[in-house]
Design a protein around this motif. Structure first.
Motif, mmCIF file in Angstrom:
data_model
loop_
_atom_site.group_PDB
_atom_site.id
_atom_site.type_symbol
_atom_site.label_atom_id
_atom_site.label_comp_id
_atom_site.label_asym_id
_atom_site.label_seq_id
_atom_site.Cartn_x
_atom_site.Cartn_y
_atom_site.Cartn_z
ATOM 1 N N LEU A 154 -3.767 -4.712 -12.949
ATOM 2 C CA LEU A 154 -4.645 -3.976 -13.857
ATOM 3 C C LEU A 154 -5.351 -2.803 -13.193
ATOM 4 O O LEU A 154 -5.890 -1.936 -13.896
ATOM 5 N N THR A 155 -5.369 -2.762 -11.871
ATOM 6 C CA THR A 155 -6.137 -1.710 -11.200
ATOM 7 C C THR A 155 -5.314 -0.853 -10.244
ATOM 8 O O THR A 155 -5.812 0.135 -9.722
ATOM 9 N N MET A 156 -4.067 -1.191 -9.983
ATOM 10 C CA MET A 156 -3.206 -0.399 -9.110
ATOM 11 C C MET A 156 -2.770 0.869 -9.831
ATOM 12 O O MET A 156 -2.991 1.020 -11.044
ATOM 13 N N PRO A 157 -2.165 1.834 -9.140
ATOM 14 C CA PRO A 157 -1.662 3.034 -9.821
ATOM 15 C C PRO A 157 -0.673 2.692 -10.927
ATOM 16 O O PRO A 157 0.128 1.761 -10.807
ATOM 17 N N GLY A 158 -0.737 3.472 -11.995
ATOM 18 C CA GLY A 158 0.125 3.251 -13.137
ATOM 19 C C GLY A 158 -0.647 2.783 -14.349
ATOM 20 O O GLY A 158 -1.863 2.560 -14.293
ATOM 21 N N VAL A 159 0.056 2.645 -15.454
ATOM 22 C CA VAL A 159 -0.526 2.204 -16.721
ATOM 23 C C VAL A 159 -0.144 0.743 -16.947
ATOM 24 O O VAL A 159 1.029 0.434 -17.167
ATOM 25 N N PHE A 168 -8.711 5.942 -12.581
ATOM 26 C CA PHE A 168 -7.412 5.262 -12.490
ATOM 27 C C PHE A 168 -6.243 6.128 -12.949
ATOM 28 O O PHE A 168 -5.096 5.695 -12.863
ATOM 29 N N GLY A 169 -6.491 7.309 -13.458
ATOM 30 C CA GLY A 169 -5.461 8.097 -14.119
ATOM 31 C C GLY A 169 -4.585 8.936 -13.210
ATOM 32 O O GLY A 169 -4.470 8.693 -12.005
ATOM 33 N N THR A 170 -3.999 9.971 -13.792
ATOM 34 C CA THR A 170 -2.997 10.764 -13.083
ATOM 35 C C THR A 170 -3.578 11.582 -11.933
ATOM 36 O O THR A 170 -2.854 11.942 -10.997
ATOM 37 N N SER A 171 -4.868 11.909 -11.996
ATOM 38 C CA SER A 171 -5.486 12.677 -10.908
ATOM 39 C C SER A 171 -6.304 11.799 -9.976
ATOM 40 O O SER A 171 -7.057 12.301 -9.140
ATOM 41 N N ALA A 172 -6.187 10.487 -10.116
ATOM 42 C CA ALA A 172 -6.962 9.553 -9.306
ATOM 43 C C ALA A 172 -6.413 9.499 -7.883
ATOM 44 O O ALA A 172 -5.374 10.088 -7.560
ATOM 45 N N THR A 173 -7.112 8.781 -7.020
ATOM 46 C CA THR A 173 -6.636 8.549 -5.659
ATOM 47 C C THR A 173 -6.521 7.055 -5.404
ATOM 48 O O THR A 173 -7.136 6.244 -6.104
ATOM 49 N N TYR A 174 -5.750 6.738 -4.391
ATOM 50 C CA TYR A 174 -5.557 5.348 -3.981
ATOM 51 C C TYR A 174 -5.801 5.263 -2.484
ATOM 52 O O TYR A 174 -5.189 5.997 -1.696
ATOM 53 N N GLU A 175 -6.707 4.369 -2.083
ATOM 54 C CA GLU A 175 -7.047 4.229 -0.670
ATOM 55 C C GLU A 175 -6.994 2.760 -0.260
ATOM 56 O O GLU A 175 -7.764 1.944 -0.763
ATOM 57 N N PRO A 176 -6.081 2.403 0.649
ATOM 58 C CA PRO A 176 -6.064 1.022 1.156
ATOM 59 C C PRO A 176 -7.353 0.730 1.922
ATOM 60 O O PRO A 176 -7.883 1.594 2.622
ATOM 61 N N LEU A 177 -7.860 -0.472 1.769
ATOM 62 C CA LEU A 177 -9.022 -0.929 2.528
ATOM 63 C C LEU A 177 -8.576 -2.088 3.407
ATOM 64 O O LEU A 177 -7.859 -2.973 2.943
ATOM 65 N N THR A 178 -9.025 -2.074 4.642
ATOM 66 C CA THR A 178 -8.583 -3.086 5.596
ATOM 67 C C THR A 178 -9.746 -3.978 5.996
ATOM 68 O O THR A 178 -10.796 -3.481 6.429
ATOM 69 N N ALA A 179 -9.558 -5.264 5.835
ATOM 70 C CA ALA A 179 -10.575 -6.221 6.276
ATOM 71 C C ALA A 179 -10.505 -6.372 7.789
ATOM 72 O O ALA A 179 -9.493 -6.057 8.421
ATOM 73 N N HIS A 218 0.833 -1.208 0.000
ATOM 74 C CA HIS A 218 0.000 0.000 0.000
ATOM 75 C C HIS A 218 0.867 1.257 0.000
ATOM 76 O O HIS A 218 0.548 2.238 -0.688
ATOM 77 N N ALA A 219 1.949 1.234 0.750
ATOM 78 C CA ALA A 219 2.841 2.392 0.786
ATOM 79 C C ALA A 219 3.465 2.632 -0.583
ATOM 80 O O ALA A 219 3.600 3.781 -1.035
ATOM 81 N N TYR A 220 3.845 1.544 -1.243
ATOM 82 C CA TYR A 220 4.414 1.658 -2.590
ATOM 83 C C TYR A 220 3.387 2.278 -3.542
ATOM 84 O O TYR A 220 3.696 3.211 -4.302
ATOM 85 N N ALA A 233 -7.076 -5.326 -0.310
ATOM 86 C CA ALA A 233 -8.096 -4.540 -1.000
ATOM 87 C C ALA A 233 -7.701 -3.068 -1.046
ATOM 88 O O ALA A 233 -7.003 -2.567 -0.156
ATOM 89 N N PHE A 234 -8.163 -2.391 -2.072
ATOM 90 C CA PHE A 234 -7.952 -0.943 -2.181
ATOM 91 C C PHE A 234 -9.038 -0.339 -3.055
ATOM 92 O O PHE A 234 -9.683 -1.029 -3.862
ATOM 93 N N ALA A 235 -9.265 0.961 -2.867
ATOM 94 C CA ALA A 235 -10.248 1.706 -3.651
ATOM 95 C C ALA A 235 -9.528 2.710 -4.529
ATOM 96 O O ALA A 235 -8.505 3.272 -4.139
ATOM 97 N N ARG A 236 -10.054 2.930 -5.713
ATOM 98 C CA ARG A 236 -9.521 3.927 -6.630
ATOM 99 C C ARG A 236 -10.548 5.041 -6.803
ATOM 100 O O ARG A 236 -11.651 4.801 -7.302
ATOM 101 N N SER A 237 -10.171 6.223 -6.333
ATOM 102 C CA SER A 237 -10.990 7.439 -6.479
ATOM 103 C C SER A 237 -12.400 7.294 -5.922
ATOM 104 O O SER A 237 -13.315 7.992 -6.356
ATOM 105 N N GLY A 238 -12.583 6.379 -4.997
ATOM 106 C CA GLY A 238 -13.891 6.169 -4.412
ATOM 107 C C GLY A 238 -14.912 5.598 -5.361
ATOM 108 O O GLY A 238 -16.111 5.546 -5.042
ATOM 109 N N GLN A 239 -14.461 5.102 -6.532
ATOM 110 C CA GLN A 239 -15.396 4.634 -7.561
ATOM 111 C C GLN A 239 -15.159 3.186 -7.977
ATOM 112 O O GLN A 239 -15.998 2.606 -8.664
#
Length: 783
Positions: free
Chosen positions: A637-642, A693-704, A490-492, A714-720
């Motif tokens: 396919l869903t983490m930050p980056g292309v 998912f793009g350059t202005s997106a956000t990344y939020e770790p989700l904890t079970a 998540h830190a990465y 788990a993680f969320a991208r831009s709340g969407q």
């Protein structure tokens, strides 16, 4: 007037195609409708410029001013671009600034240098040391010493022929007797074994067939990049992948020049980051090609305790026959010493000459009285202790060439006063004695040699000697610590989204030693190391034909990762394995009896009746392998980056080291299966919602929360969008499954991207989320 360039476009996802004569531009164009439907935004093409005829990869460029004829030429490329554009796709091209093919009959620039010598206008193109070898460029092509093969050399008009090799003759020398004719040339054909110690041109790693190019020269840059820049400017290409920038004299300056010349197009660089190393922040690029992402993704699915147990089992299994390969740091260090004194001996010689010149020609008393042997030792000891590929001008070199490393390097000297050569060399490398021509050259060549050393000693040697867990021996990996915790992952990701949101991510490439799906299977072994050790005891008792225990361990893991094995593919991969390891045979000193024993063992053991037990064990673990395969794919396919999807890997794809992983694939895949459906769902969501998912997106770790919380990443991208995957599923099953573990979803209602009828909200039971698959991709559908 200059046409206004369009704003740089960041891909949502790329799809890598390995172009070759068996898969030219026309074949790529035929695949475009399918690839567009898959959901990618751009095709990522392997090198497209003119290469050595028959090349299966294209990295042996011979002409930068032509698109490769065997692929369909420039018109074929433009036709591919038109077809791609009609389907909403762009093109990213792989470029090779560091080297060209050492093939004079095909490389016109090199041909002219061989004919005209250092006065040729092309002489500035190549990194040649004309002061060495009597001013003749060594060409290591002869099958034996000159006296043994001189009868195979013949003059044919104005050229010299040796079997398939053709060289130009210096004007006016064609009528000389052969010995005198050879002495009169600007080059000297020599026994290929002399390349190790006598070569006087920079090459790619230790590959003498690839000669270094001096793109630091503005004229050379313009000549070698003109066509690519034209294709970018005309909209045929949309972005670039830069191959091996670490081989360049000054990657910082090169990338600035490329950024300006390309209009800031989306560009990623094949920069291998060592563990803990960050990309130089001043580089004007989108990021790396993604090996750092691969290391973090793979690490999620490795159990740290199990990896340690696997290492202990490996030591018990292999230690009776060898003390090499049981400790990662020691293995890498031994490999580095070996490479420096063998494969890179010529490079170290040149580096030593530059260092001695910098000392002997200086007015600084501290630099005087430094013997070449002491400077060589200091250089070698500092090189061996680098923990990254190379220093850069934009990064404080003292953080790479450390004081601690210098103190350790001094231990190689019996006389402490002679150890002062280490301080002298370090100070020269840190720029403390000015920026004269010799000092600048020393820093550049040290960095270039360092990158070649790291690649050859780690990627191409130590990774084949240290084999407790083969999935960890991947480019950019850290075999001594293969596991990555969810917190570190998540830190990465947070750092990538903040600093390099348009960087590339990969899990399989044309250079990975094993495809992601093979590595995903091998990672399961960290969850059952005791079972693996017991199984190997059984199969090795059943077949005692292994030539050495280290090779046997690697062979059994290879077959486990690959699944029902094709004997020929396994045999070829393992022969490459033992040659790269260089313990009992090598590429240049092959031992036929040993290699025959390897082939016989593979046929009778891993690919014979005993191997059926390995296959049965793999089937027993099938659901856990599936969890890793799908989890790896969805995270990438869903983490930050292309994300870059390597050809054929949208479906399950099991491949070993090249050339096995460069075989043409079928479009569409015959059986895309669950992985194919998941890949398409993720890619289509990225294309539909690029802002998520793009350059202005956000990344939020989700904890079970709950008894099995650590097994849900788990993680969320831009709340969407939400990604959730199962990790260490065998350990999970052993501990009782998910039970009442829940995942707190962000606000709103969420639908399964593959099955929209499945909706979730709030605290969701993980067992329900993973009811159909061990992974889930959710899209927010309501507040």
């Amino acid at each position: 007037m200059t046409r206004e360039r369009p704003a740089p476009l960041v891909p949502t996802a790329t799809y890598r195609l390995q172009l070759q004569p068996a898969f030219p531009f026309a074949a790529a164009a035929a695949a475009v409708p399918y690839l567009a439907s898959l959901g990618v935004s751009h095709l990522h093409l392997s090198p497209v410029l003119q290469a050595v005829p028959g090349s299966a990869h294209g990295y042996d460029v011979v002409d930068h001013a032509r698109v490769r004829d065997e692929l369909g030429g420039e018109e074929g490329l433009r036709a591919l671009a038109r077809t791609a554009h009609e389907h909403g796709l762009g093109l990213i091209a792989d470029i090779v600034p560091n080297h060209m093919a050492m093939a004079p009959r095909h490389n016109r620039a090199l041909w002219e240098v061989l004919r005209e010598g250092p006065k040729s206008p092309y002489a500035r193109w190549f990194d040649i040391d004309w002061e060495a070898q009597g001013g003749q460029l060594l060409v290591p092509v002869l099958g034996g010493p000159l006296g043994d093969v001189i009868g195979d050399l013949r003059v044919d008009g104005d050229v010299l022929r040796y079997h398939d090799h053709v060289f130009p003759l210096r004007e006016g020398t064609e009528d000389l007797p052969l010995p005198q004719l050879l002495d009169a040339q600007w080059y000297r054909p020599v026994w290929w074994r002399l390349a190790r110690t006598e070569l006087n041109y920079r090459r790619f790693f230790s590959i003498s067939e690839l000669i270094g190019v001096r793109v630091e020269d503005p004229e050379v840059f313009d000549a070698t990049h003109g066509l690519i820049l034209k294709l970018l400017d005309e909209g045929v290409l949309d972005g670039l992948r830069v191959d091996h920038p670490d081989g360049l004299a000054d990657p910082d300056a090169y990338l600035r020049r490329l950024h300006e010349a390309s209009g800031g197009r989306w560009t990623v660089v094949e920069k291998i980051l060592s563990d803990g190393e960050h990309l130089p922040p001043s580089w004007p690029v989108a990021g790396t090609t993604g090996y750092d992402a691969l290391r973090h993704i793979d690490g999620l699915f490795a159990d740290p305790a199990g990896a340690d147990e696997l290492l202990a089992a490996y030591r018990r299994f292999a230690a009776p026959q060898t003390d090499r390969g049981g400790d990662w740091a020691a293995t890498a260090r031994r490999a580095a010493y070996s490479v420096l004194t063998h494969e890179l001996a010529a490079e170290v010689d040149r580096l030593t000459r530059v260092a001695h010149r910098a000392c002997a020609g200086s007015s600084e008393p501290a630099l005087r009285d430094r013997a070449p042997w002491a400077l060589r030792t200091a250089l070698q000891e500092l090189l061996v202790r680098l923990r990254v590929y190379r220093p850069y001008t934009s990064v404080d070199a003292s953080s790479v060439i450390t004081e601690q490393a210098a103190e350790q390097a001094k231990q190689a000297f019996l006389v402490p006063e002679e150890g002062g050569a280490v301080d002298v060399v370090r100070d020269l490398l840190l720029g403390r004695y000015g920026d004269g021509p010799d000092q600048v050259e020393l820093r550049a060549r040290f960095a270039q040699t360092a990158s070649a050393l790291r690649a050859k000693s780690v990627e191409d040697t130590a990774f084949y000697r240290y084999v407790p867990l083969l999935s960890a021996t991947e480019v950019g990996g850290e075999p001594g610590a293969p596991a990555v915790s969810p917190a570190d992952f998540h830190a990465y990701c947070a750092r990538v989204q903040r600093d390099w949101p348009a960087t590339g991510t990969v899990v399989s490439t044309h250079d990975t030693k094993r495809s992601a799906d093979v590595r995903a299977a091998l990672a399961v072994l960290t969850e059952c190391p005791e079972r693996w050790a017991e199984l190997l005891d059984t199969v090795t008792r059943a077949d005692e034909g292994a030539p050495d225990a280290q090779l046997a361990w690697a062979a059994w893991q290879t077959v486990f990762g690959l699944g029902p094995a094709d004997p020929e593919r396994v045999r070829e991969a393992l022969l490459k394995h033992v040659r790269e390891a260089g313990l009992y045979t090598s590429w240049t000193e092959q031992e036929p009896p040993y290699e025959e024993a390897v082939a016989a063992f593979v046929a009778a053991g891993p690919c014979g009746v005993p191997g059926e037990r390995i296959t049965a064990f793999r089937e027993e673990l099938a659901e856990h392998i599936r969890a890793n395969v799908l989890g790896t794919a969805l995270v990438q396919l869903t983490m930050p980056g292309v994300p870059d999807v390597y050809q054929g890997t949208e479906a399950e794809y099991r491949a070993l080291v090249d050339p096995d992983n460069r075989r043409p694939v079928s479009f569409p895949p015959a059986d895309p299966g669950d992985k194919g459906a998941l890949t398409a769902a993720a890619l289509r969501l990225r294309r539909k919602r690029p802002e998520v998912f793009g350059t202005s997106a956000t990344y939020e770790p989700l904890t079970a929360e709950g008894p099995a919380a650590d097994h849900c990443l788990a993680f969320a991208r831009s709340g969407q969008a939400v990604t959730a995957v199962t990790r260490l599923s065998r350990r999970l099953a052993q501990s009782g499954g998910w039970r009442d573990t829940v995942l707190a979803l962000p606000p709103g209602r969420w639908a399964d991207a593959q099955d929209p009828a499945r909706e979730f909200a709030g605290h969701t039971r993980v067992s329900e989320l993973f009811e159909r698959l061990p992974v889930a991709l959710l899209e927010r559908v309501a507040e």
